[in-house]
Enzyme design. Structure first.
Site, PDB file in Angstrom:
ATOM      1  N   GLY A  33     -46.667  32.427 -60.226  1.00  0.00           N
ATOM      2  CA  GLY A  33     -46.691  32.084 -58.807  1.00  0.00           C
ATOM      3  C   GLY A  33     -47.151  30.667 -58.500  1.00  0.00           C
ATOM      4  O   GLY A  33     -47.242  30.279 -57.333  1.00  0.00           O
ATOM      5  N   GLY A  69     -46.906  26.526 -60.184  1.00  0.00           N
ATOM      6  CA  GLY A  69     -46.657  25.519 -61.213  1.00  0.00           C
ATOM      7  C   GLY A  69     -47.161  24.183 -60.710  1.00  0.00           C
ATOM      8  O   GLY A  69     -48.215  23.695 -61.126  1.00  0.00           O
ATOM      9  N   THR A  94     -45.687  26.314 -73.452  1.00  0.00           N
ATOM     10  CA  THR A  94     -45.135  25.707 -74.664  1.00  0.00           C
ATOM     11  C   THR A  94     -46.009  26.111 -75.856  1.00  0.00           C
ATOM     12  O   THR A  94     -47.230  25.965 -75.799  1.00  0.00           O
ATOM     13  CB  THR A  94     -45.103  24.163 -74.517  1.00  0.00           C
ATOM     14  OG1 THR A  94     -44.300  23.843 -73.386  1.00  0.00           O
ATOM     15  CG2 THR A  94     -44.537  23.485 -75.754  1.00  0.00           C
ATOM     16  N   GLN A 138     -15.136  -3.274 -68.716  1.00  0.00           N
ATOM     17  CA  GLN A 138     -16.358  -3.646 -67.990  1.00  0.00           C
ATOM     18  C   GLN A 138     -17.068  -2.412 -67.410  1.00  0.00           C
ATOM     19  O   GLN A 138     -18.299  -2.360 -67.345  1.00  0.00           O
ATOM     20  CB  GLN A 138     -16.029  -4.631 -66.867  1.00  0.00           C
ATOM     21  CG  GLN A 138     -17.265  -5.282 -66.302  1.00  0.00           C
ATOM     22  CD  GLN A 138     -16.932  -6.254 -65.190  1.00  0.00           C
ATOM     23  OE1 GLN A 138     -16.214  -5.923 -64.242  1.00  0.00           O
ATOM     24  NE2 GLN A 138     -17.438  -7.456 -65.296  1.00  0.00           N
ATOM     25  N   GLN A 184     -20.814  10.649 -69.914  1.00  0.00           N
ATOM     26  CA  GLN A 184     -19.650  10.090 -69.214  1.00  0.00           C
ATOM     27  C   GLN A 184     -18.842   9.174 -70.139  1.00  0.00           C
ATOM     28  O   GLN A 184     -17.613   9.238 -70.170  1.00  0.00           O
ATOM     29  CB  GLN A 184     -20.127   9.317 -67.973  1.00  0.00           C
ATOM     30  CG  GLN A 184     -19.032   8.972 -67.006  1.00  0.00           C
ATOM     31  CD  GLN A 184     -18.496  10.203 -66.268  1.00  0.00           C
ATOM     32  OE1 GLN A 184     -19.124  11.257 -66.247  1.00  0.00           O
ATOM     33  NE2 GLN A 184     -17.317  10.077 -65.706  1.00  0.00           N
ATOM     34  N   GLU A 230     -44.932  19.029 -67.275  1.00  0.00           N
ATOM     35  CA  GLU A 230     -46.039  18.051 -67.265  1.00  0.00           C
ATOM     36  C   GLU A 230     -46.134  17.371 -65.883  1.00  0.00           C
ATOM     37  O   GLU A 230     -46.542  16.213 -65.771  1.00  0.00           O
ATOM     38  CB  GLU A 230     -45.814  17.005 -68.369  1.00  0.00           C
ATOM     39  CG  GLU A 230     -47.105  16.570 -69.034  1.00  0.00           C
ATOM     40  CD  GLU A 230     -47.551  17.461 -70.185  1.00  0.00           C
ATOM     41  OE1 GLU A 230     -46.929  18.519 -70.429  1.00  0.00           O
ATOM     42  OE2 GLU A 230     -48.561  17.128 -70.823  1.00  0.00           O
ATOM     43  N   GLY A 231     -45.758  18.121 -64.831  1.00  0.00           N
ATOM     44  CA  GLY A 231     -45.777  17.599 -63.469  1.00  0.00           C
ATOM     45  C   GLY A 231     -44.404  17.095 -63.075  1.00  0.00           C
ATOM     46  O   GLY A 231     -43.932  16.092 -63.614  1.00  0.00           O
ATOM     47  N   SER A 287     -41.251  15.427 -60.946  1.00  0.00           N
ATOM     48  CA  SER A 287     -41.143  14.089 -60.329  1.00  0.00           C
ATOM     49  C   SER A 287     -41.797  14.079 -58.948  1.00  0.00           C
ATOM     50  O   SER A 287     -42.442  13.097 -58.559  1.00  0.00           O
ATOM     51  CB  SER A 287     -39.676  13.685 -60.186  1.00  0.00           C
ATOM     52  OG  SER A 287     -39.135  13.386 -61.449  1.00  0.00           O
TER      53      SER A 287
END
Ligand code: CAA
Length: 381
Positions: free
Chosen positions: A130, A132, A160, A280, A337, A364-365, A367
């Site tokens: 519940g 994170g 982990t 290019q 791509q 690990e947190g 963004s």
């Protein structure tokens, strides 16, 4: 003073990690990942090379090579096998925080085993089903037992190395709500009442071990408390500041490998009568990727150096983790791509890099948490 030269020790750790990554980690990486095969033997070999305690004092069996050396190693390892690398990163983080917050007895009981490979790994049990991102709302409880020990009840999620770790650092509520009521505990593997859940089926990094853990009336001795009672949240935050450098560095490693694969492919594949590399449109993708990875590397190295100098580095670590992991995701996406349809199948490695990299902006947190940490520090000034 700005000095971009690495010390002899840093070069040695970097070279050691690079050699090991290329000769031992890379050859079986795709197959291990596909099969979800935990790299136990490789981790033990890495411990033998000093890679499980790069920033751990020598007197506890560590390499004591510093934080810059640590992130350099993580970049090299990440380029080969990020499943092994994340396991290594969490083990280093656990060893470091036990050294920082543990008593001499606690350190001696666990750290030499973590860094020597006697324990396959260390685990960091903070996240719950519940909560994170909002770690301070965790619901696992720890109450005092009549003999002065502790009884823990609750569930941890996405841990982990949860099924393979020799020791877990686990957080539980010992006081009121919020961050001020949380304590940290050392939980050895096979503690009665510690129940390991089924392994998660992940998008990538499948050779790393990720499970839930249930503490069902799990009894711990009085000396299992790490640091002070109700002061454990800070331990998690301090550990994560350092852990974020490891994950950011690993992401750069994945990005470097993806960029190299894209360069190799662009030189070999022909379209419209010339090499992909001569278009290019492709060149700009390669140029953007190289530039972003270089910027990420500098951010990670600066934050690592600040940590090494024992100066505040929370904001810099979050900036570095945010930028490095998001840049690495862009780099991996461009590499797919460049490969066209071949980037989408497992015949070429970029498909794995793309999947492996995705989680780095989450664990690990996330963004969003890094942006929150950065913005708070700006607004507090
Ligand atoms: N260093 C030291 N202390 C810190 C700190 C830091 N970086 N950040 C916060 N603290 C302290 C604060 O000073 C405060 O202390 P006082 O109560 O004494 O004033 C206390 O901690 C609470 O801080 P906040 O009010 O800032 O707490 P918050 O509830 O607003 O949460 C947060 C802050 C940054 C969002 C935090 O919850 C967070 O980092 N969330 C993300 C969790 C996370 O990264 N999880 C990763 C799990 S591990 C993992 O992913 C490993 C893996 O598998 C690879």
């Amino acid at each position: 003073m700005i000095d971009f030269e690495l010390s002899e020790t840093q070069k040695l750790i970097q070279q050691t990690a690079r050699d090991f990554a290329r000769s031992e980690l890379l050859p079986g990486a795709s197959e291990r990942e596909r099969k979800g095969e935990f790299p136990a033997e490789l981790l033990q070999k890495m411990a033998g090379l000093g890679l499980m305690g790069v920033n751990v004092p020598e007197r506890f069996g560590g390499t004591e090579a510093g934080v810059v050396a640590y992130v350099l190693a993580m970049m090299e390892l990440g380029a080969a096998c990020s499943s092994t690398t994340v396991t290594t990163g969490v083990t280093n983080m656990v060893a470091e925080i036990i050294c920082k917050f543990g008593t001499e007895e606690q350190i001696r009981a666990h750290v030499p085993k973590l860094v020597s490979g006697e324990y396959l790994a260390g685990a960091f049990a903070l996240t719950e089903p519940g909560c994170g991102s909002d770690a301070a709302s965790l619901a696992t409880t720890a109450r005092r037992a009549p003999d002065g020990g502790w009884i823990l009840d609750g569930t941890k999620q996405f841990i982990t190395s949860g099924a393979v770790a020799g020791v877990h650092v686990a957080w539980a509520r010992t006081g009121g709500p919020g961050a001020k009521g949380i304590s940290a505990f050392l939980v050895p593997a096979a503690t009665p009442g510690l129940i390991v859940g089924r392994e998660e089926r992940k998008m990538g990094q499948r050779a790393s071990n990720t499970v839930s853990l249930t503490f069902d009336g799990m009894k711990l001795p009085p000396d299992a408390l790490l640091g002070e009672e109700n002061r454990g949240f800070r331990i998690a935050m301090v550990a994560l500041d350092g852990g974020r450098l490891g994950v950011g560095a690993m992401a750069i490693g994945i990005g470097n490998a993806a960029l190299q694969a894209a360069i190799d492919y662009a030189k070999e594949r022909k379209t419209f009568g010339q090499r992909l590399a001569d278009h290019q449109a492709i060149q700009w993708m390669l140029a953007d990727s190289a530039t972003e990875l270089d910027a990420a590397r500098l951010l990670i190295l600066r934050a690592a150096r600040l940590k090494e100098l024992d100066r505040p580095f929370t904001r810099e670590a979050s900036m570095a983790k945010l930028f490095a992991t998001e840049a690495a995701n862009r780099v991996c996406s461009r590499a797919v791509q460049v490969h066209g349809g071949y980037g989408y199948v497992d015949e070429y490695p970029v498909e794995r890099f793309y999947r492996d990299c995705r989680v780095t902006t989450i664990y690990e947190g996330a963004s969003e948490i890094q942006r929150m940490v950065i913005a708070r520090s700006l607004l507090e000034e």
